[in-house]
Each structure stands twice: as C-alpha cells, then as structure tokens.
Design a protein around this motif. Structure first.
Motif, PDB file in Angstrom:
ATOM      1  N   ALA A   1     -74.296-110.458  33.977  1.00 15.69           N
ATOM      2  CA  ALA A   1     -73.817-109.549  35.020  1.00 15.69           C
ATOM      3  C   ALA A   1     -72.319-109.356  34.826  1.00 15.69           C
ATOM      4  CB  ALA A   1     -74.089-110.108  36.414  1.00 15.69           C
TER       5      ALA A   1
ATOM      6  N   ARG B   1     -66.733-107.765  39.537  1.00 19.85           N
ATOM      7  CA  ARG B   1     -65.347-107.393  39.865  1.00 19.85           C
ATOM      8  C   ARG B   1     -64.802-108.472  40.791  1.00 19.85           C
ATOM      9  NH1 ARG B   1     -63.766-104.587  44.374  1.00 19.85           N
ATOM     10  NH2 ARG B   1     -65.908-103.819  44.681  1.00 19.85           N
TER      11      ARG B   1
ATOM     12  N   ILE C   1     -70.795-107.623  42.320  1.00 21.34           N
ATOM     13  CA  ILE C   1     -71.527-107.285  41.103  1.00 21.34           C
ATOM     14  C   ILE C   1     -71.412-105.788  40.835  1.00 21.34           C
ATOM     15  CG2 ILE C   1     -73.811-107.168  40.032  1.00 21.34           C
ATOM     16  CD1 ILE C   1     -74.569-109.685  41.552  1.00 21.34           C
ATOM     17  N   GLU C   2     -70.951-105.456  39.627  1.00 23.82           N
ATOM     18  CA  GLU C   2     -70.810-104.050  39.240  1.00 23.82           C
ATOM     19  C   GLU C   2     -71.870-103.609  38.249  1.00 23.82           C
ATOM     20  OE1 GLU C   2     -66.776-103.039  38.109  1.00 23.82           O
ATOM     21  OE2 GLU C   2     -66.412-102.624  40.233  1.00 23.82           O
ATOM     22  N   ASP C   3     -72.436-104.554  37.489  1.00 26.62           N
ATOM     23  CA  ASP C   3     -73.481-104.191  36.529  1.00 26.62           C
ATOM     24  C   ASP C   3     -74.356-105.401  36.285  1.00 26.62           C
ATOM     25  OD1 ASP C   3     -74.933-102.588  34.868  1.00 26.62           O
ATOM     26  OD2 ASP C   3     -73.414-102.419  33.296  1.00 26.62           O
ATOM     27  N   LEU C   4     -75.605-105.137  35.903  1.00 31.24           N
ATOM     28  CA  LEU C   4     -76.593-106.202  35.699  1.00 31.24           C
ATOM     29  C   LEU C   4     -77.408-105.944  34.452  1.00 31.24           C
ATOM     30  CD1 LEU C   4     -78.065-106.459  39.321  1.00 31.24           C
ATOM     31  CD2 LEU C   4     -76.717-108.232  38.208  1.00 31.24           C
TER      32      LEU C   4
ATOM     33  N   LYS D   1     -78.354-107.544  42.991  1.00 32.94           N
ATOM     34  CA  LYS D   1     -78.230-106.096  42.770  1.00 32.94           C
ATOM     35  C   LYS D   1     -76.756-105.704  42.754  1.00 32.94           C
ATOM     36  CE  LYS D   1     -78.620-104.705  47.643  1.00 32.94           C
ATOM     37  NZ  LYS D   1     -78.445-106.072  48.171  1.00 32.94           N
ATOM     38  N   ARG D   2     -76.496-104.535  42.227  1.00 34.95           N
ATOM     39  CA  ARG D   2     -75.134-104.023  42.237  1.00 34.95           C
ATOM     40  C   ARG D   2     -74.618-103.924  43.672  1.00 34.95           C
ATOM     41  NH1 ARG D   2     -77.845-101.442  38.228  1.00 34.95           N
ATOM     42  NH2 ARG D   2     -76.856-101.391  36.139  1.00 34.95           N
ATOM     43  N   GLY D   3     -73.385-104.304  43.876  1.00 34.30           N
ATOM     44  CA  GLY D   3     -72.783-104.276  45.203  1.00 34.30           C
ATOM     45  C   GLY D   3     -72.860-105.587  45.951  1.00 34.30           C
TER      46      GLY D   3
END
Length: 345
Positions: free
Chosen positions: A28, A31, A65-68, A76-78
C-alpha cells in the motif's frame, strides 16, 4: 516528495526523493499525516559513519491510504491507518504467537528498499497484516496519542507485559524518555501499585508521576541502586523495565532486581557484552527478557483506551516541527530540550 535522510553522525537532511510506488500486490502507499523522532534515532545520530548514500529515517507514522495492491484485503483508499514499527503478514505462526517482529515475511522501516516514516509518503509492504484502521478523522485531536501505538506506547507496554507486571509487582523503570514514561503508564494499567521511576529530568518525571509513578529516584550508579534498595527495604524490585539501552542502565537493573525477579529490556542495547553468569542472574533465579516490541500484537488492546480518553500517551510529545524542521527536532532531542518531537509534514 520530501523525506529525511541521515548521512552520518549529526548530519540529518530533508531532501526530495522519488514518490513511493507499489512494487508487490500486497503493498500500500500511505500519505503520512504524523510521524516523529524516536530516542533510538539518536543512536545513529551519534555514531553513524559518514556516507555519500543517505539512510532514510523514521519508523513511526500514521496516515491515509492513497493506493493499494490487488491482494490487500480489509482496507481501502482513504482509510486513516497507523503502522507498527515493523511490518508483518499477521498470519504466520510467529505472528499468531504475538512475535510480529520475527515474521519471516516482515521487516523494518528504513531498511533495504523500504523508505522511512519521516517523509511525506511511504510504501507499506504486507499492508493487510501491518496497517490498523483508525476510526477517527484526519483532524482528530487524538492523532498524537494514536501515533504512540506505532512504537513507544506498545514498547512500554511490552516491557511491562514481558515482566509479568501485576498488582503484586513492585516495579522500577529505568529511563525517563518516552518509552520509559509509557512503561510507567503500562505498569499502572497492569495493576502495579509501587512504581519507581529512575530519571533526573524534572519535567519528565512530573509526567511520569501523572502516568502512575509513586517514587522518583534521580540518582545514578551505585547511589541510585542504594536508593532503590532503601525504598524496597533492601529487597529490590520484582520487575525492572529498562528503557535506556546503555551498559550502565543494565548494571543498575542487575543491582536493583530482587531474587526471583525479572529484568525486561526494551531500550535498544548499545553494548556488546552483558554479564549473565551465575553471580548476576543465574544464581538468584533472575529472568532476563524483553526485545523489540511486537507492537502489532498490542494495538487492538491499547486502542480503546486512547479513543475513549482513559489514557493520553500523546503527552510525551512536547515539541512539534514541520518536515523541513526535522534536523532541528533531532538537535532538540539530542540536547534534551525536547522529550519527543512530533512531525507534521
């Protein structure tokens, strides 16, 4: 992005670095919202050999989390997440036994090709097993306390847990840094009624008293050992939580532990030899334990108390800097003008 690197003793720089990218399907990208400087970061700050290749710094962070990768489940993202200072799969036999720092598929931040947490973003290997979702917003006032779950709170708790602290236990904590103070807090949570804090900085020991210390011993060496012995009617303490890592702290631990007691070391050892022979430990049946805390094993247990305000481990942060000011943060901690420095990129 910007990230912190150390090029040798005392040489900390914030530089531009490539943005992290997914490399494995279990990765992952996070940020970073909050990170910090650890007392253990001061060891390389004192003795890291000079190099043209900077070492990425930082192992405590929380962020979004910005990408997975496609194989990351449960996140999940966010999502706002906190990461322990070691990543792990959280599924192997060792992780299931609570030994996440020994995970065969794990590792540590700022090692190999894994970046450090004193940065704007980071790649997280084994994301599903490592990251813990936090049920608060990005602007929560709890972020400093939640950040302590990445290391210092879990490490202090590990020291007390490994020492089997209970209501019947008399405890001495060596060291008034962030880990030592949170070892005091943890010992109190586990029921200890007598907690002796060995520290000599008034602002820190006052916080230690707030966290549950019943006595403060500022003396060091033979004088400190004698004082603890006086406080315990000559017997010594059941449990010593050593949160410093230097040989003199270990020698103090041996000097104040009672027969049948436990020395629990979580200060990163800065010595090559330590007496563990018949006269020091074996003869009086003293247990030596501790090690790098598998904080991932403790986060779910410690999180509710932070969320409901029962404990405030974030009080160990007494200075906040921006990412560009991180070198100043190192100087402040090294000069003992700051207990623990919080970084807001």
């Amino acid at each position: 992005m910007r990230a912190t690197f150390m090029y040798g003793a005392g040489d900390v720089r914030v530089e531009h670095a490539p943005d992290p990218v997914l490399r494995e399907p279990t990765d992952a990208i996070v940020r970073i919202l909050r990170s910090c400087v650890c007392g253990s970061d001061l060891h390389p700050y004192h003795n890291l050999p000079a190099s043209e290749q900077g070492t990425p710094m930082g192992h405590e962070f929380l962020g979004v989390i910005e990408d997975l990768g496609p194989q990351v489940s449960g996140l999940k993202r966010g999502d706002l997440v906190v990461a322990p200072f070691a990543y792990s799969d959280n599924t192997c036999a060792l992780c299931r036994e609570g030994l996440h720092t020994s995970c065969p598929n794990g590792g540590f931040w700022a090692s190999g090709d894994v970046g450090g947490g004193q940065a704007e973003a980071i790649r997280v290997p084994q994301a599903a097993g490592t990251l813990v979702k936090l049920p608060v917003g990005e602007d929560s006032e709890l972020l400093p306390s939640l950040l302590t779950l990445a290391d210092v709170y879990g490490t202090g708790y590990h020291a007390a847990k490994q020492a089997q602290v209970s209501p019947r236990t008399t405890v001495a904590v060596i060291g008034d840094g962030a880990v030592g103070l949170l070892a005091v807090l943890s010992a109190r949570q586990l029921g200890a009624e007598r907690i002796i804090l060995m520290g000599r900085h008034d602002d820190r020991t006052k916080l230690g008293i707030d966290f549950g210390a019943t006595d403060v011993v500022p003396e060091r060496g033979a004088e400190g050992i004698e004082k603890v012995r006086e406080l315990t009617r000559g017997q010594g303490v059941h449990a010593v939580l050593e949160a410093v890592g230097y040989m003199n702290a270990y020698e103090t631990a041996v000097g104040i532990v009672r027969p049948g007691g436990v020395i629990s070391r979580v200060g990163v050892p800065q010595y090559e030899d330590a007496p563990v022979g018949f006269g020091s430990l074996f003869g009086p049946n003293i247990t030596l334990t501790g090690g790098p805390a598998p904080v991932r094993a403790y986060i779910e247990d410690l999180l509710p108390g932070v969320l409901d305000g029962t404990v405030e481990p974030g009080r160990v942060f007494d200075r906040t800097v921006t990412l560009d000011e991180v070198p100043d943060g190192y100087r402040a901690m090294d000069g003992r003008t700051a207990l623990k420095v919080l970084i807001q990129p």
